[in-house]
Motif scaffolding. Sequence first.
Motif, short mmCIF file in Angstrom:
data_model
loop_
_atom_site.label_atom_id
_atom_site.label_comp_id
_atom_site.label_asym_id
_atom_site.label_seq_id
_atom_site.Cartn_x
_atom_site.Cartn_y
_atom_site.Cartn_z
N ALA A 182 107.09 89.21 5.69
CA ALA A 182 106.77 90.62 5.45
C ALA A 182 105.36 90.69 4.89
N VAL A 183 104.52 91.48 5.53
CA VAL A 183 103.19 91.71 4.99
C VAL A 183 103.24 93.06 4.29
N THR A 184 103.42 93.01 2.99
CA THR A 184 103.62 94.24 2.22
C THR A 184 102.35 94.52 1.45
N TYR A 185 101.43 95.12 2.18
CA TYR A 185 100.10 95.32 1.64
C TYR A 185 100.09 96.53 0.69
N SER A 186 100.88 97.54 1.02
CA SER A 186 100.92 98.75 0.17
C SER A 186 102.02 98.62 -0.88
N ASN A 187 101.88 99.35 -1.98
CA ASN A 187 102.93 99.37 -3.01
C ASN A 187 104.23 99.90 -2.44
N GLU A 188 104.11 100.92 -1.58
CA GLU A 188 105.25 101.51 -0.90
C GLU A 188 106.07 100.43 -0.18
N ALA A 189 105.37 99.58 0.58
CA ALA A 189 106.07 98.53 1.33
C ALA A 189 106.69 97.51 0.37
N LYS A 190 106.01 97.24 -0.74
CA LYS A 190 106.57 96.31 -1.71
C LYS A 190 107.89 96.84 -2.26
N MET A 191 107.94 98.14 -2.48
CA MET A 191 109.17 98.74 -3.01
C MET A 191 110.24 98.85 -1.92
N ASN A 192 109.86 99.43 -0.77
CA ASN A 192 110.85 99.69 0.28
C ASN A 192 111.40 98.42 0.90
N ARG A 193 110.51 97.48 1.22
CA ARG A 193 110.95 96.30 1.94
C ARG A 193 111.53 95.24 1.02
N LEU A 194 110.92 95.12 -0.17
CA LEU A 194 111.27 93.97 -1.02
C LEU A 194 112.05 94.38 -2.26
N GLY A 195 112.14 95.67 -2.50
CA GLY A 195 112.85 96.11 -3.70
C GLY A 195 112.09 95.86 -5.00
N VAL A 196 110.77 95.71 -4.91
CA VAL A 196 109.99 95.62 -6.15
C VAL A 196 110.14 96.95 -6.88
N LYS A 197 110.41 96.89 -8.19
CA LYS A 197 110.70 98.13 -8.93
C LYS A 197 109.42 98.93 -9.19
N LYS A 198 109.52 100.24 -9.09
CA LYS A 198 108.39 101.11 -9.36
C LYS A 198 107.90 100.88 -10.80
N SER A 199 108.84 100.68 -11.71
CA SER A 199 108.46 100.48 -13.11
C SER A 199 107.64 99.20 -13.28
N THR A 200 107.94 98.17 -12.48
CA THR A 200 107.17 96.92 -12.55
C THR A 200 105.74 97.16 -12.09
N LEU A 201 105.59 97.86 -10.97
CA LEU A 201 104.25 98.15 -10.44
C LEU A 201 103.48 99.04 -11.43
N ASP A 202 104.13 100.01 -12.00
CA ASP A 202 103.47 100.91 -12.95
C ASP A 202 103.05 100.17 -14.22
N LYS A 203 103.96 99.34 -14.73
CA LYS A 203 103.71 98.70 -16.01
C LYS A 203 102.75 97.51 -15.88
N TYR A 204 102.96 96.68 -14.85
CA TYR A 204 102.19 95.43 -14.77
C TYR A 204 101.16 95.43 -13.64
N SER A 205 101.23 96.37 -12.74
CA SER A 205 100.38 96.50 -11.55
C SER A 205 100.84 95.55 -10.44
N ALA A 206 100.25 95.75 -9.26
CA ALA A 206 100.68 94.99 -8.08
C ALA A 206 100.28 93.52 -8.20
N VAL A 207 99.16 93.26 -8.87
CA VAL A 207 98.72 91.87 -9.04
C VAL A 207 99.15 91.39 -10.41
N SER A 208 100.36 90.86 -10.48
CA SER A 208 100.90 90.43 -11.76
C SER A 208 101.99 89.38 -11.55
N TYR A 209 102.27 88.67 -12.61
CA TYR A 209 103.35 87.70 -12.65
C TYR A 209 104.65 88.36 -12.21
N GLU A 210 104.91 89.55 -12.79
CA GLU A 210 106.19 90.21 -12.57
C GLU A 210 106.37 90.65 -11.12
#
Lengths: 412, 412
Positions: free
Chosen positions: A302-330
């Motif tokens: 999966a090439v999940t370049y957008s935050n949207e794709a990270k959430m929709n395809r991979l289930g990355v939590k919105k709170s994780t992206l908001d709190k730690y940003s897309a480039v983070s350990y979490e």
Amino acid sequence: MKAEILCVGTEILLGDIVNTNAQFISKQLADLGIEVFHQSVVGDNPERLLEELKNGFERSDIIITTGGLGPTQDDLTKETGARFLGRELVLDKDSLENLKKRFSSMGRSYLKGNNVKQAYFPKGSKILPNPNGTAPGCIMEEGNKALIILPGPPKEVTPMFINYVKPILKKYSTRVIKSKTLRICGIGEGIMAEMASDIIKNSTNPTVAPYAKEEDTILRITAEAPTENEALDLIKPVESRLKKIFGINIYGEDNAKIEGVLGKMLVDKNYTISSAESCTGGLIAAKLVNYPGISQVFKEGAVTYSNEAKMNRLGVKKSTLDKYSAVSYETAKEMAEGIARTSNTDIGIATTGIAGPGGGSPGKPVGLVYIGLCIKGKTKVKKFQYPGNRATVRKRAVMSALDWIRREITDK
Amino acid sequence: MKAEILCVGTEILLGDIVNTNAQFISKQLADLGIEVFHQSVVGDNPERLLEELKNGFERSDIIITTGGLGPTQDDLTKETGARFLGRELVLDKDSLENLKKRFSSMGRSYLKGNNVKQAYFPKGSKILPNPNGTAPGCIMEEGNKALIILPGPPKEVTPMFINYVKPILKKYSTRVIKSKTLRICGIGEGIMAEMASDIIKNSTNPTVAPYAKEEDTILRITAEAPTENEALDLIKPVESRLKKIFGINIYGEDNAKIEGVLGKMLVDKNYTISSAESCTGGLIAAKLVNYPGISQVFKEGAVTYSNEAKMNRLGVKKSTLDKYSAVSYETAKEMAEGIARTSNTDIGIATTGIAGPGGGSPGKPVGLVYIGLCIKGKTKVKKFQYPGNRATVRKRAVMSALDWIRREITDK
């Protein structure tokens, strides 16, 4: 036995391309124990080419040319070679048939005038087939000298040389040079040289030399002997000592590629794998797919370049992206777990980083990449900081990711 | 004004390093309007070097050498140049001071014998400082000819050339050479040459030459004139005629890349895009992500290598895979539609094919690739048959796919 290389192409003289053919052929001849005496480059100009052929035949026994075999009016190497040796050009029917087949497979119904020229060769030539292009090469022997004419594109020259020219040249060679290369990822050239400094300093035959390559570093052991077996016997003890020093850091030998080494391990162990890529943008998947057998274990990328794709395809939590940003350990952790879970694979590998040129900040500079690796439910994340431009950062991140998986699934 | 480049170094002849100096200097000279006539490489051997200097001065006005300025006994370029022009070597005090400073800054207290040799130059030379290494270069002028001697390491050659050699060479340049490159995808070199054969045959200044590159083909227009503007004026009408002939087939100019051209179009038109790749395995996504601005429009890439992933991620029907197989018109269509739908993008691009080396059959040979393109709900599929190995098939499929999108979204 002396050889020289004569490359034909105005593009080289204009500096538009770097002459990798000269290096490749020189290296091959060195391995065969044939001394390369001279390299030269002339433009697409028959008079200068003729002059260089004359000079070359005075100095050397073998001249190998590259370039100037295309279908255009500028391409005159065969014609000039024929003129130099006083031969006429004759049609080779097999080459014409191959050319026709190639054209029809590309959906073109017939050959037009210019292209037919590629099926003509100096009389008495041995023809060198070119399955990778439209221009076959040829060899003209004249007394005890030989003129070997090869095409220009490196991806045609390489297989033609290895498959057709090398077997013929072997008869000219009386000593053998053999090399063994150990490939290492994750250790720089300087540190590598220090770790092996005793061996490097004290070795003369074989010699041991470290080199930094674009994606990895290598140690090359090179021995010279009258026969191949004697050369290999010289290499073996040094190779064993180096393998003890570098251990698991060595991912492969000679021309091994990380995707081949890892691909084979995954297939042998029947570990399924999937990838979720942000900054590497598909290069991990593309690298794995380089290995022809990978389809058995590689389920999905999966090439999940957008935050949207990270959430929709991979289930990355919105709170994780908001709190730690897309480039983070979490985020890297959730991406790796998300792709393994949704693709139902044993292994999930994920990257997120800042490849540049823009997007960097003091806290998160260009070159920062987090790699997440989830193996059978257990997830680790590593932080890397790469030097270099966008392409280099991405390539190195891919290499780190694949080598990390290799290390993790190696039996300890 | 004719120049030639003479590189000195046994390691180049052994194929241990690729001769990037020759390319760099050639390109610089081309930009200065100085014609590079010849490139050659000789080993660390003064007799062969001398012979090449003689030949070079007969052919050309300027010879630029690289390499052979180090501290060892093998390094003899300055010595041989001095011998060739009948000059003695004299100590340059400034260079000696610099050398001493450099050594002490590296923590070495004194210069050893051999190193002092790097402060000697042929009498009457103009010395070229080397802040990046221990060996300065030099220029010897002899009548209206010049011998320019540079060190070997590219990181020393590049700044020395730009800072010290270029300003001096400008006075030699009375003419300027300018080039314009038109990049074309989907038409081979031979057919391209035929389509433009009248122009190619009848053009002398500018010249027009076709070249086959790995991923595309190019037409290069090159003009020579006293000034840059005059050269550009010579290029313009020929460029217009070629643009009329090739029209939409030209995807870019000079160093343009397909991902840059397409990426900019997508961003300008605000067309969102997603990709679903089987045989290309992530390379389409990776290519798009090469373009730094792509994040605005590239939503997601799916590498659906397995049938399972094609069904689960993209909604390709099991009946389609069973009836037509994964490599088919129908599957490509459903993949393109599936990725556009699930990623909610304006454009969905999909590939499925047989990259080889295995997997081919008489009905579906290696190199067969179906590309599906769904734009705002309308889907087309094209069938391609590529020659070449796994890597080449995949690269060409990527190029075809991206170029096809470009053609489809170009305003007509």
